[in-house]
Design a protein around this motif. Structure first.
Motif, PDB file in Angstrom:
ATOM      1  N   ASN A 123       0.679  -1.218  -0.152  1.00 27.12           N
ATOM      2  CA  ASN A 123       0.027   0.046  -0.087  1.00 27.12           C
ATOM      3  C   ASN A 123       0.983   1.192  -0.030  1.00 27.12           C
ATOM      4  N   ASN A 124       1.737   1.264   0.914  1.00 30.32           N
ATOM      5  CA  ASN A 124       2.587   2.386   1.023  1.00 30.32           C
ATOM      6  C   ASN A 124       3.341   2.697  -0.189  1.00 30.32           C
ATOM      7  N   MET A 125       3.957   1.751  -0.870  1.00 30.09           N
ATOM      8  CA  MET A 125       4.737   1.953  -1.955  1.00 30.09           C
ATOM      9  C   MET A 125       3.667   2.591  -3.443  1.00 30.09           C
ATOM     10  N   LEU A 126       2.486   2.055  -3.171  1.00 31.37           N
ATOM     11  CA  LEU A 126       1.534   2.623  -4.215  1.00 31.37           C
ATOM     12  C   LEU A 126       1.201   3.899  -3.876  1.00 31.37           C
ATOM     13  N   LEU A 127       1.113   4.120  -2.848  1.00 31.98           N
ATOM     14  CA  LEU A 127       1.008   5.450  -2.287  1.00 31.98           C
ATOM     15  C   LEU A 127       2.118   6.696  -2.481  1.00 31.98           C
ATOM     16  N   ALA A 128       3.325   6.086  -2.373  1.00 36.45           N
ATOM     17  CA  ALA A 128       4.414   6.976  -2.684  1.00 36.45           C
ATOM     18  C   ALA A 128       4.191   7.243  -4.363  1.00 36.45           C
ATOM     19  N   ILE A 129       4.031   6.229  -4.935  1.00 33.68           N
ATOM     20  CA  ILE A 129       4.156   6.349  -6.455  1.00 33.68           C
ATOM     21  C   ILE A 129       3.046   7.487  -6.856  1.00 33.68           C
ATOM     22  N   SER A 130       1.603   7.055  -6.427  1.00 34.89           N
ATOM     23  CA  SER A 130       0.960   7.702  -6.932  1.00 34.89           C
ATOM     24  C   SER A 130       0.974   9.337  -6.331  1.00 34.89           C
ATOM     25  N   MET A 131       1.560   9.446  -5.267  1.00 31.23           N
ATOM     26  CA  MET A 131       1.633  10.785  -4.603  1.00 31.23           C
ATOM     27  C   MET A 131       2.758  11.542  -5.574  1.00 31.23           C
ATOM     28  N   ILE A 132       3.891  10.786  -5.723  1.00 34.39           N
ATOM     29  CA  ILE A 132       4.789  11.594  -6.952  1.00 34.39           C
ATOM     30  C   ILE A 132       4.047  12.012  -8.137  1.00 34.39           C
ATOM     31  N   GLY A 133       3.439  10.917  -8.649  1.00 34.92           N
ATOM     32  CA  GLY A 133       2.610  10.999  -9.727  1.00 34.92           C
ATOM     33  C   GLY A 133       1.843  12.278  -9.875  1.00 34.92           C
ATOM     34  N   THR A 134       0.836  12.301  -8.958  1.00 40.34           N
ATOM     35  CA  THR A 134       0.225  13.543  -8.742  1.00 40.34           C
ATOM     36  C   THR A 134       0.735  14.770  -8.729  1.00 40.34           C
ATOM     37  N   ALA A 135       1.901  14.760  -7.904  1.00 38.55           N
ATOM     38  CA  ALA A 135       2.840  15.993  -7.864  1.00 38.55           C
ATOM     39  C   ALA A 135       3.286  16.322  -9.096  1.00 38.55           C
ATOM     40  N   GLU A 136       3.843  15.506  -9.816  1.00 40.76           N
ATOM     41  CA  GLU A 136       4.157  15.802 -11.312  1.00 40.76           C
ATOM     42  C   GLU A 136       2.940  16.253 -12.443  1.00 40.76           C
ATOM     43  N   ALA A 137       2.158  15.435 -12.157  1.00 44.30           N
ATOM     44  CA  ALA A 137       1.105  15.989 -13.060  1.00 44.30           C
ATOM     45  C   ALA A 137       0.409  17.324 -12.847  1.00 44.30           C
ATOM     46  N   MET A 138       0.314  17.567 -11.377  1.00 48.18           N
ATOM     47  CA  MET A 138      -0.269  18.763 -10.963  1.00 48.18           C
ATOM     48  C   MET A 138       0.794  19.963 -11.809  1.00 48.18           C
ATOM     49  N   ASN A 139       1.970  19.875 -11.266  1.00 52.60           N
ATOM     50  CA  ASN A 139       3.083  20.620 -11.439  1.00 52.60           C
ATOM     51  C   ASN A 139       3.129  20.632 -12.876  1.00 52.60           C
ATOM     52  N   LEU A 140       3.058  19.634 -13.903  1.00 49.21           N
ATOM     53  CA  LEU A 140       3.152  19.952 -15.483  1.00 49.21           C
ATOM     54  C   LEU A 140       2.194  20.790 -15.764  1.00 49.21           C
ATOM     55  N   GLY A 141       0.883  20.428 -15.235  1.00 52.08           N
ATOM     56  CA  GLY A 141      -0.414  21.219 -15.870  1.00 52.08           C
ATOM     57  C   GLY A 141      -0.260  22.771 -15.624  1.00 52.08           C
ATOM     58  N   ILE A 142       0.043  22.953 -14.294  1.00 54.38           N
ATOM     59  CA  ILE A 142       0.342  24.326 -13.710  1.00 54.38           C
ATOM     60  C   ILE A 142       1.083  25.165 -14.898  1.00 54.38           C
ATOM     61  N   ARG A 143       2.137  24.512 -15.292  1.00 55.90           N
ATOM     62  CA  ARG A 143       3.093  25.213 -15.993  1.00 55.90           C
ATOM     63  C   ARG A 143       2.625  25.352 -17.375  1.00 55.90           C
ATOM     64  N   LEU A 144       1.823  24.221 -17.735  1.00 52.32           N
ATOM     65  CA  LEU A 144       0.996  24.384 -19.140  1.00 52.32           C
ATOM     66  C   LEU A 144      -0.215  25.336 -18.811  1.00 52.32           C
ATOM     67  N   GLY A 145      -0.450  26.081 -17.871  1.00 55.61           N
ATOM     68  CA  GLY A 145      -1.411  27.237 -17.864  1.00 55.61           C
ATOM     69  C   GLY A 145      -2.809  26.681 -17.154  1.00 55.61           C
ATOM     70  N   LEU A 146      -2.659  25.412 -16.548  1.00 58.83           N
ATOM     71  CA  LEU A 146      -3.920  25.077 -15.877  1.00 58.83           C
ATOM     72  C   LEU A 146      -4.183  25.562 -14.684  1.00 58.83           C
ATOM     73  N   ASP A 147      -5.179  25.989 -14.084  1.00 53.96           N
ATOM     74  CA  ASP A 147      -5.576  26.455 -12.870  1.00 53.96           C
ATOM     75  C   ASP A 147      -5.550  25.244 -11.889  1.00 53.96           C
ATOM     76  N   PRO A 148      -4.669  25.223 -10.798  1.00 54.83           N
ATOM     77  CA  PRO A 148      -4.604  23.788  -9.945  1.00 54.83           C
ATOM     78  C   PRO A 148      -5.997  23.444  -9.598  1.00 54.83           C
ATOM     79  N   LYS A 149      -6.856  24.287  -9.007  1.00 57.07           N
ATOM     80  CA  LYS A 149      -8.109  23.654  -8.466  1.00 57.07           C
ATOM     81  C   LYS A 149      -8.744  22.735  -9.789  1.00 57.07           C
ATOM     82  N   LEU A 150      -8.791  23.649 -10.664  1.00 59.51           N
ATOM     83  CA  LEU A 150      -9.691  23.128 -11.794  1.00 59.51           C
ATOM     84  C   LEU A 150      -8.980  21.706 -12.322  1.00 59.51           C
TER      85      LEU A 150
END
Lengths: 336, 336, 336, 336
Positions: free
Chosen positions: A212-239
């Motif tokens: 569980n914790n391994m999958l948690l770590a992976i999806s947390m980093i993945g979420t952080a990467e996707a949110m960061n990439l999206g923000i840089r591409l101009g998306l609003d974080p909440k949206l």
């Protein structure tokens, strides 16, 4: 980690026991106090940040304790409360036939069990030994073998939920061991946690937590990467978070524990990554996942990468921040 | 990918439109047919696996079409149905002031817009050009600039949902562009999809899709690694899935699309990884994520690793299998 | 990067030209000056940190120049020296039939060639256009096609070696293009570099540079990881370096450019990672490697990871340090 | 791995001993045979693929042996040759005060030393125990502590070089332990290897081997990725190898053991990846690197990735091929 990490609704079909899921939860206390008169002492080894409140919850449920910790100071409070404090794990085993161990590392667990003054030196036949430490499942199996040779029973029961959950008795226990003994283990663990999940043979409690914790770590980093990439591409974080959460990218890290400041309230990212589940602890659990993967020859491309990232974060000043601070770690220092 | 990937309940606060969410959905057809008389032709460029059923849904809603595809055969069916088939994107632009493009790559989109016989050669002022291709968001922005110079409007509106969703009109569109034109785009896109989500400025439709799919790939591989590791450590797959799904490891890949055969029904893993969302398509989307990350200097440790893994899978015979077959890829060949 | 990176002994069988390898190197100057009288002007576009000293070396060899840079200030020095400064790449092409371009990105190169006032607007038939920019090889190929349509010849000739090598005329050029034109290119490139290597068809110059630098990044990070791990395991850094260098772990990064302070003299690690080849430049080259790998569907597990690591270093304050500072990046901040 | 992996020229300043480097090497045999008369027996535990030829080389140098292996068959040959075969490691320790162990895993080494009939049960004071197994350096340190308690000396001395080098007596030994005992160890190890390198305190022999092999794995994969990418970009493999080898990408894997078929003769890639250093063994060593990195909290981004890649290769049918077959693994199956 908040107890809630492990508490999303009733998971039908699981052979587990949850105080929360039973409206009659109050009856547990009743059951517990009813049997106070006949309660035999429970041994408790390891009274650290987690062990201390866990042991207190056993006391609240009327169990007399036999206490040991390598640091005598850790026992003081219990001695003053009238509990029996002894000077070695072996002595605990002499005076109690149900023992809970809560220790930081595999090495500590091995020492407590197999050391010169370890539990195994004086363990009584038929004793129930429950290890709530988070350790390598292969070590759990080794300990179980040695315990079995002595005619006693070993179960691994690592916890999920942090100090807060330990205090409020809302830990989740993942239990591995002989199924017939699960009820006996549940009696004690249920005093300290609101979920007690039976996972299978010895070691599977550790395995479930690690996976569980391994999958948690992976999806947390993945979420952080996707949110960061999206923000840089101009998306609003909440949206963006809302879009992910209604889509196939949805995960606990995006919808319940979003790592981007401003997206959710009441999570560590809303509080400068204070509290929550520390980066150091995540790095430790990923180390165990790595060891287990190496032992079983299982490829974990992303798991090992997640391990390195949390390892690096520990080296770069994030060790005490919540593990969702990986979002901050990924941001340009200039811009965050 | 099943339309349901993008359809989990009402996401409050999103400025999006969903036929499903509105009990009065049927009224759309009413509205559509009511206005048939006055409907002006819609251009459609790219009648491939996805474009073909999309264009048909526009026809069903009463829109006359002006059709172009580089492969004349792709147009035959529409000519026989009485639609106008022309011989270049420029000709489409001459005869229609609303055009939808559905093309496989950035290069194809650039050619259709800026090529020697591209849309821009004859586009009318005030035209609405909607590109539903999945391409690099920086290309979308470039195209938008050129379109704007001609006095027309460009929106990017990549879709989620595969051929099945295209047929049933249940695609999700992620739309980027000037907000005032969103209603106009929605009129057409709503005939082809059940969700039309406004994401922000031009390029953000692509960005949203790319970020979601990158996170999806990461959590799918993570789920496969965690499930595989757990199984090797002795856990029952179904039990492990249930534990993850009630815990912090929960994600769409674990609770809705589990990659391990035998854990869930009705998903590709239950059907030898047939159908679903192909590994090749995932590799393509991860390539776009990689390009966008490189352009915006965003670190994507796991995203780039996921890209390599799907790239490798394409090379090892998994290109046509559903992307959840990464579980199979991770298993020992002897044991699976 | 020191010119020496590309200069290890005679590589027998390579169709390349090296001033160093020929004891008669002095004769080049003779040859050059002998032909001064008849030298026709050479165009030079892009007079930045690298372009400036490169152009000066052409002047030293007696070539009259026709100069253009988007920043007029960059041309001032050349105007004062009596060289012809014009106001667009097209104007350069009008006045010179041999042109060298030295630009920072693919976009800049496209603009210089295909822009509104680009070279292609006025290029003369038979002209030799040599692009020494480091750009995407697929862009080089596109440019070559357009140049060929105009009846001219395009070669890609990216350089290895930094500003110092540019000044001393010791750059290495990796040249891609029609082999019959290699001699003509060599005449000019030999004035600016001590190695001119023929790599094959157009784009292969870029390919060779990208592949070398990707492998360099990987082995540098690998060396840093191995040295760091060894030190933590109790090995003396100098001893470990010697062991690696006599063993199969040996690489340029371990034996010529060791990243650990104190192991070697005269390398950036001995000078707080000043000078050398900047982390930003390495990140840029890895971005090109990534793009090329995505385009050609080549899996680069370690290459993409190296890219992310250098990307992250740029975000963490290492952008201007030599790329061997990855060793410092890996160390605990407390201990370094 | 070919002995030559560890034998590139004289590494000046290394406190090591090499038969090759000394023209007077022959004198060793002289020294050895001269002292035959007085030679006391040497214990040898573990007569597998490697141990068997190593023990024979000791015999050739005149050392009487005391032999033990868990598989009695492994001892047969030695019994027939007149050597003493005993029935436990403890019995070896009783009869020999110099013992060499050559075992496959950490667990086997622990058993041989600390098991119920382990060496430590009967080890004599002052004995010299040399473990040539490749194991976790932290285990070596633990064993050393236990050995020291008994008044004996422990050294770790893992080997580099495969079965061929073991037969020809050309192994390289990396030795960790008290420096004063190095000469004594060298006397024995020099009979089996041509290089005996002193690395520092106990555990550093293992550390040196692990670090070298980790860097080797990384640069081999990097070479394979760079060669594959270059080939796909249109470069000739031989030319690319030459360019790399005269440049900063140069490494042992590119210039001595190139993984691309057709580039070099006499290497595994020229022989369908037969022979050489097996993928399974590399995966094992990378597992040890991973464990050591986790224990010492050292980030190894590329090292852990290399581990996963070799792990995956083992699962995909490459386990018995040389580790340079990673090039083949990266290629499209259609094209290779």
């Amino acid at each position: 980690m908040a107890a809630s990490l492990w508490l999303r609704g009733a998971a039908s079909g699981l052979r587990y026991w949850s105080r929360r899921q039973r409206p009659a939860a109050a009856s547990l206390a009743a059951v517990c106090s009813r049997s106070v008169a006949s309660k035999t002492p429970v041994g408790f080894i390891g009274l650290g940040n987690m062990g201390n409140p866990m042991a207190k919850n056993l006391m609240k449920h009327g169990y007399p304790l036999v206490i040991y910790d390598v640091f005598p100071d850790a026992c003081k409070e219990f001695r003053e409360a009238g509990e029996q404090v002894v000077s070695s794990p072996a002595d605990v085993a002499e005076k109690a036939d149900r023992i809970i161990t809560m220790l930081p590392t595999s090495m500590n667990a091995i020492e407590a069990y197999s050391g010169a003054n370890g539990i195994l030196k004086k363990v009584k036949k038929g004793s129930l030994l429950i290890d709530s430490s988070t350790i390598d499942p292969s070590v759990s199996k080794e300990l179980a073998k040695e315990v079995e040779k002595m005619g006693a029973v070993f179960m691994d029961a690592p916890v999920s939920g942090g100090v807060g959950a330990a205090r409020s008795g809302n830990l989740t226990f993942m239990v591995g061991g002989v199924e017939e003994e699960f009820a006996a283990a549940k009696e004690l663990l249920g005093c300290m946690g609101s979920n007690v999940v039976y996972c299978g043979a010895v070691g599977t409690g550790q395995a479930a937590k690690i996976c569980n914790n391994m999958l948690l770590a992976i999806s947390m980093i993945g979420t952080a990467e996707a949110m960061n990439l999206g923000i840089r591409l101009g998306l609003d974080p909440k949206l963006l978070a809302k879009i992910l959460n209604m889509s196939s990218g949805r995960c606990w890290s995006s919808d319940t524990y979003n790592p981007v400041p401003g997206v959710m309230d009441g999570v560590p990212s809303a509080n400068n990554y204070q509290g929550g589940f520390g980066t150091t602890l995540m790095a430790k659990d990923l180390g165990l996942a790595q060891d287990s993967a190496t032992n079983t020859k299982s490829p974990i491309f992303l798991g090992s990468q997640a391990h390195q990232i949390y390892r690096m974060m520990c080296a770069k000043g994030y060790s005490k921040k919540d593990f969702s601070s990986v979002f901050q770690f990924l941001r340009e220092e200039e811009t965050f």
